[in-house]
Scaffold this active site. Structure first.
Site, PDB file in Angstrom:
ATOM      1  CE  LYS A 124      -3.902  -2.133   2.374  1.00  0.00           C
ATOM      2  NZ  LYS A 124      -4.881  -1.934   3.446  1.00  0.00           N
ATOM      3  NE  ARG A 168      -5.841 -12.037   5.703  1.00  0.00           N
ATOM      4  CZ  ARG A 168      -6.597 -10.949   5.655  1.00  0.00           C
ATOM      5  NH1 ARG A 168      -6.546 -10.144   4.613  1.00  0.00           N
ATOM      6  NH2 ARG A 168      -7.400 -10.620   6.644  1.00  0.00           N
ATOM      7  CB  THR A 202      -7.133  -5.868   9.614  1.00  0.00           C
ATOM      8  OG1 THR A 202      -7.469  -7.057   8.921  1.00  0.00           O
ATOM      9  CG2 THR A 202      -7.545  -4.660   8.802  1.00  0.00           C
ATOM     10  NE  ARG A 204      -1.920  -5.546   7.347  1.00  0.00           N
ATOM     11  CZ  ARG A 204      -2.982  -6.201   6.918  1.00  0.00           C
ATOM     12  NH1 ARG A 204      -3.528  -7.153   7.654  1.00  0.00           N
ATOM     13  NH2 ARG A 204      -3.517  -5.911   5.747  1.00  0.00           N
ATOM     14  CG  ASN A 211      -3.504  -2.234   6.851  1.00  0.00           C
ATOM     15  OD1 ASN A 211      -3.314  -1.840   5.701  1.00  0.00           O
ATOM     16  ND2 ASN A 211      -4.575  -2.918   7.200  1.00  0.00           N
ATOM     17  CG  HIS A 233      -5.006  -6.256  -0.223  1.00  0.00           C
ATOM     18  ND1 HIS A 233      -6.213  -6.349   0.432  1.00  0.00           N
ATOM     19  CD2 HIS A 233      -5.049  -7.168  -1.229  1.00  0.00           C
ATOM     20  CE1 HIS A 233      -6.962  -7.269  -0.172  1.00  0.00           C
ATOM     21  NE2 HIS A 233      -6.279  -7.793  -1.184  1.00  0.00           N
TER      22      HIS A 233
HETATM   23  P1  ADP Z   1      -7.651  -6.698   5.409  1.00  0.00           P
HETATM   24  O1  ADP Z   1      -6.968  -5.662   4.573  1.00  0.00           O
HETATM   25  O2  ADP Z   1      -6.765  -7.216   6.509  1.00  0.00           O
HETATM   26  O3  ADP Z   1      -8.269  -7.816   4.604  1.00  0.00           O
HETATM   27  P2  ADP Z   1     -10.312  -5.519   5.728  1.00  0.00           P
HETATM   28  O4  ADP Z   1     -10.709  -6.182   4.458  1.00  0.00           O
HETATM   29  O5  ADP Z   1     -11.186  -5.710   6.921  1.00  0.00           O
HETATM   30  O6  ADP Z   1      -8.835  -5.935   6.161  1.00  0.00           O
HETATM   31  O7  ADP Z   1     -10.204  -3.946   5.499  1.00  0.00           O
HETATM   32  C1  ADP Z   1      -9.676  -3.385   4.333  1.00  0.00           C
HETATM   33  C2  ADP Z   1      -8.765  -2.233   4.683  1.00  0.00           C
HETATM   34  O8  ADP Z   1      -9.539  -1.146   5.200  1.00  0.00           O
HETATM   35  C3  ADP Z   1      -7.757  -2.507   5.810  1.00  0.00           C
HETATM   36  O9  ADP Z   1      -6.611  -3.155   5.323  1.00  0.00           O
HETATM   37  C4  ADP Z   1      -7.485  -1.126   6.351  1.00  0.00           C
HETATM   38  O10 ADP Z   1      -6.545  -0.418   5.551  1.00  0.00           O
HETATM   39  C5  ADP Z   1      -8.833  -0.440   6.200  1.00  0.00           C
HETATM   40  N1  ADP Z   1      -9.676  -0.502   7.417  1.00  0.00           N
HETATM   41  C6  ADP Z   1     -10.278  -1.596   7.925  1.00  0.00           C
HETATM   42  N2  ADP Z   1     -11.033  -1.284   8.986  1.00  0.00           N
HETATM   43  C7  ADP Z   1     -10.917   0.060   9.144  1.00  0.00           C
HETATM   44  C8  ADP Z   1     -11.452   1.015  10.059  1.00  0.00           C
HETATM   45  N3  ADP Z   1     -12.286   0.651  11.025  1.00  0.00           N
HETATM   46  N4  ADP Z   1     -11.111   2.301   9.926  1.00  0.00           N
HETATM   47  C9  ADP Z   1     -10.283   2.692   8.942  1.00  0.00           C
HETATM   48  N5  ADP Z   1      -9.741   1.855   8.041  1.00  0.00           N
HETATM   49  C10 ADP Z   1     -10.050   0.567   8.133  1.00  0.00           C
END
Ligand code: ADP
Length: 192
Positions: free
Chosen positions: A13, A122, A128, A139, A159, A162
């Protein structure tokens, strides 16, 4: 299904690229005997990112719930901070911030192949939410962001990386970002 040759989609990212962590992130996958079979830096359009993240209500509610859980833990008033405490409304807001964030700098896209690549990648990435991610994960080692901080600044959680979560997601994302299969390579590592 060949678990030895499972493929997953990974994207570094904007914060990962801008912190100079591209090499370090790739190193962590390669060190775990995972193989990079496609790799490219590129600038995505908002449309591409919009079609990358799910649009269904359940997914957006889940995003909102992550914010609400963190807000509850730290006693932050969601209505005061975000104007609502509805998980779907917050999820939609977060999704919008995510589109802005993901188009704010070039990204690095890749396909990673190996034993249980989806779960393994993962695990290497970690939770996340960096504030909850274990030390030793990407992370957990390189970010300290949390939804409480991010949302009060009206932005997505940064973070670094992805990674697809399921086989279906990996298939969809590899197709979405690497439609032209000719850039995905077949080779064996010396240790194969
Ligand atoms: P992942 O990327 O671990 O699969 P998610 O699909 O739940 O996680 O979320 C997508 C992305 O959205 C996260 O990687 C993060 O950058 C952002 N994100 C997730 N939850 C939040 C939140 N509550 N507030 C702000 N950004 C968020």
């Amino acid at each position: 299904m060949n678990f030895k040759k499972e493929r997953t989609y990974v994207m570094i990212k904007p914060d990962g690229v801008r912190k100079g962590l591209t090499g370090e992130i790739i190193r962590r996958f390669e060190q775990r005997d995972l193989k990079v079979v496609a790799l490219e830096m590129f600038q995505p359009t908002k449309d591409q990112i919009d079609n990358h993240y799910p649009k269904d209500e359940a997914w957006q509610r889940r995003l909102g719930q992550k914010t609400l859980t963190t807000y509850a833990k730290y006693g932050i008033d969601a209505v005061k901070d975000l104007g609502t405490d509805d998980d779907l409304a917050i999820g939609k807001m977060v999704r919008g911030w995510l589109l802005d964030f993901m188009t704010s700098a070039p990204l690095v896209r890749m396909v990673i192949e190996g034993v249980h690549a989806i779960d393994m990648v993962r695990k290497i990435c970690g939770n996340t939410l960096p504030n909850l991610a274990d030390m030793g994960t990407i992370r957990g080692d390189y970010s300290a962001d949390s939804p409480a901080v991010a949302n009060s600044e009206h932005r997505a959680v940064m973070n670094l990386v992805h990674a697809s979560e399921t086989v279906q997601e990996a298939e969809h994302e590899i197709k979405h970002w690497f439609g032209d299969r000719s850039v995905i390579f077949e080779y064996s590592r010396l240790t194969d």
